[in-house]
Design a protein around this motif. Structure first.
Motif, PDB file in Angstrom:
ATOM      1  N   VAL A  37      49.215  11.960  48.293  1.00 56.08           N
ATOM      2  CA  VAL A  37      50.171  11.634  47.239  1.00 56.08           C
ATOM      3  C   VAL A  37      51.540  11.553  47.902  1.00 56.08           C
ATOM      4  O   VAL A  37      51.938  12.469  48.637  1.00 56.08           O
ATOM      5  N   THR A  38      52.237  10.435  47.662  1.00 57.53           N
ATOM      6  CA  THR A  38      53.524  10.202  48.299  1.00 57.53           C
ATOM      7  C   THR A  38      54.593   9.851  47.267  1.00 57.53           C
ATOM      8  O   THR A  38      54.289   9.440  46.154  1.00 57.53           O
ATOM      9  N   ALA A  39      55.833  10.015  47.688  1.00 53.42           N
ATOM     10  CA  ALA A  39      56.987   9.606  46.885  1.00 53.42           C
ATOM     11  C   ALA A  39      58.160   9.423  47.837  1.00 53.42           C
ATOM     12  O   ALA A  39      58.127   9.897  48.981  1.00 53.42           O
ATOM     13  N   ALA A  40      59.176   8.747  47.354  1.00 56.19           N
ATOM     14  CA  ALA A  40      60.426   8.648  48.104  1.00 56.19           C
ATOM     15  C   ALA A  40      61.324   9.776  47.621  1.00 56.19           C
ATOM     16  O   ALA A  40      61.504   9.956  46.418  1.00 56.19           O
ATOM     17  N   PRO A  55      56.093   5.240  49.136  1.00 56.49           N
ATOM     18  CA  PRO A  55      55.485   5.056  50.460  1.00 56.49           C
ATOM     19  C   PRO A  55      53.975   4.837  50.346  1.00 56.49           C
ATOM     20  O   PRO A  55      53.268   5.624  49.718  1.00 56.49           O
ATOM     21  N   LEU A  56      53.507   3.755  50.986  1.00 57.28           N
ATOM     22  CA  LEU A  56      52.077   3.436  51.014  1.00 57.28           C
ATOM     23  C   LEU A  56      51.580   3.575  52.446  1.00 57.28           C
ATOM     24  O   LEU A  56      52.136   2.976  53.365  1.00 57.28           O
ATOM     25  N   PRO A  82      60.447   9.429  53.017  1.00 54.51           N
ATOM     26  CA  PRO A  82      59.126   9.587  52.413  1.00 54.51           C
ATOM     27  C   PRO A  82      58.675  11.044  52.371  1.00 54.51           C
ATOM     28  O   PRO A  82      58.955  11.815  53.279  1.00 54.51           O
ATOM     29  N   LEU A  83      57.979  11.388  51.296  1.00 54.18           N
ATOM     30  CA  LEU A  83      57.380  12.711  51.099  1.00 54.18           C
ATOM     31  C   LEU A  83      55.886  12.499  50.908  1.00 54.18           C
ATOM     32  O   LEU A  83      55.468  11.478  50.345  1.00 54.18           O
ATOM     33  N   GLY A  84      55.066  13.463  51.310  1.00 56.54           N
ATOM     34  CA  GLY A  84      53.638  13.313  51.076  1.00 56.54           C
ATOM     35  C   GLY A  84      52.873  14.588  51.300  1.00 56.54           C
ATOM     36  O   GLY A  84      53.295  15.451  52.078  1.00 56.54           O
ATOM     37  N   LEU A  85      51.732  14.694  50.607  1.00 54.49           N
ATOM     38  CA  LEU A  85      50.845  15.838  50.777  1.00 54.49           C
ATOM     39  C   LEU A  85      49.411  15.427  50.481  1.00 54.49           C
ATOM     40  O   LEU A  85      49.165  14.488  49.735  1.00 54.49           O
ATOM     41  N   THR A  86      48.489  16.128  51.110  1.00 57.96           N
ATOM     42  CA  THR A  86      47.063  15.862  50.908  1.00 57.96           C
ATOM     43  C   THR A  86      46.610  16.458  49.589  1.00 57.96           C
ATOM     44  O   THR A  86      46.966  17.585  49.253  1.00 57.96           O
TER      45      THR A  86
END
Length: 173
Positions: free
Chosen positions: A35-38, A119-120, A44-48
């Motif tokens: 899961v991502t976000a700006a 972010p993809l 970019p931010l992200g976590l499993t």
């Protein structure tokens, strides 16, 4: 067929023993997603996430669960929108990277901005751009319901799944 029953370590304990619950849930394959976000600064931010599911077609909703204590989740939640990147069977290193406490999880990941600047992760099987619909408290987790804004399947391959403490592709299960 052998049946094994695990019981609470303390008979007086109300509920289910967490170790027994975890052992049981490990047997159920789950998809692996990021899961991502700006962030507020555009970074970019992200976590499993290993609890991603479809909820509804009308309206189009998905959900996932995330630890309330996650700083990354707090930053994503504050943005109001997120992308779900469905990982392919050859992307287990991405899962490990986004599960870590690394300062910049995107250092070794190729990505591009998608709808709403989300972010993809390149090479993912699919992505879903979502906005947060509701968040429900669920024990030590938040249950997040997202309204799907856009979706694209970008690759035909096996999905990465997590089962029995390791990674697998559905065809190998």
């Amino acid at each position: 067929m052998t049946t094994k029953t695990l019981v609470a370590a303390d008979a007086a304990q109300e509920g289910v023993d967490p170790a027994a619950f975890r052992a049981t849930m490990r047997m159920i394959p789950t998809p692996v997603t990021i899961v991502t976000a700006a962030g507020p600064d555009g970074a970019p931010l992200g976590l499993t996430i290993g609890s991603f599911v479809s909820v509804s077609l009308e309206p189009t909703l998905v959900s996932f669960c995330v630890m309330k204590s996650s700083f990354t989740w707090a930053a994503i939640r504050s943005q109001g929108r997120f992308a779900v990147n469905v990982l392919a069977s050859d992307q287990a290193t991405h899962c490990r990277n986004f599960s870590s406490a690394a300062a910049d999880r995107f250092d070794h990941v190729t990505w591009s901005p998608g709808p709403h600047g989300l972010p993809l992760v390149e090479g993912s099987l699919a992505w879903l751009a979502c906005e947060i619909d509701t968040v429900h408290e669920a024990g030590d987790h938040d249950l997040v319901i997202g309204r799907v804004l856009a979706v694209e399947s970008s690759r035909d391959s096996d999905a990465l799944v997590f089962v029995r403490g390791g990674f697998a592709a559905p065809a190998s299960l």
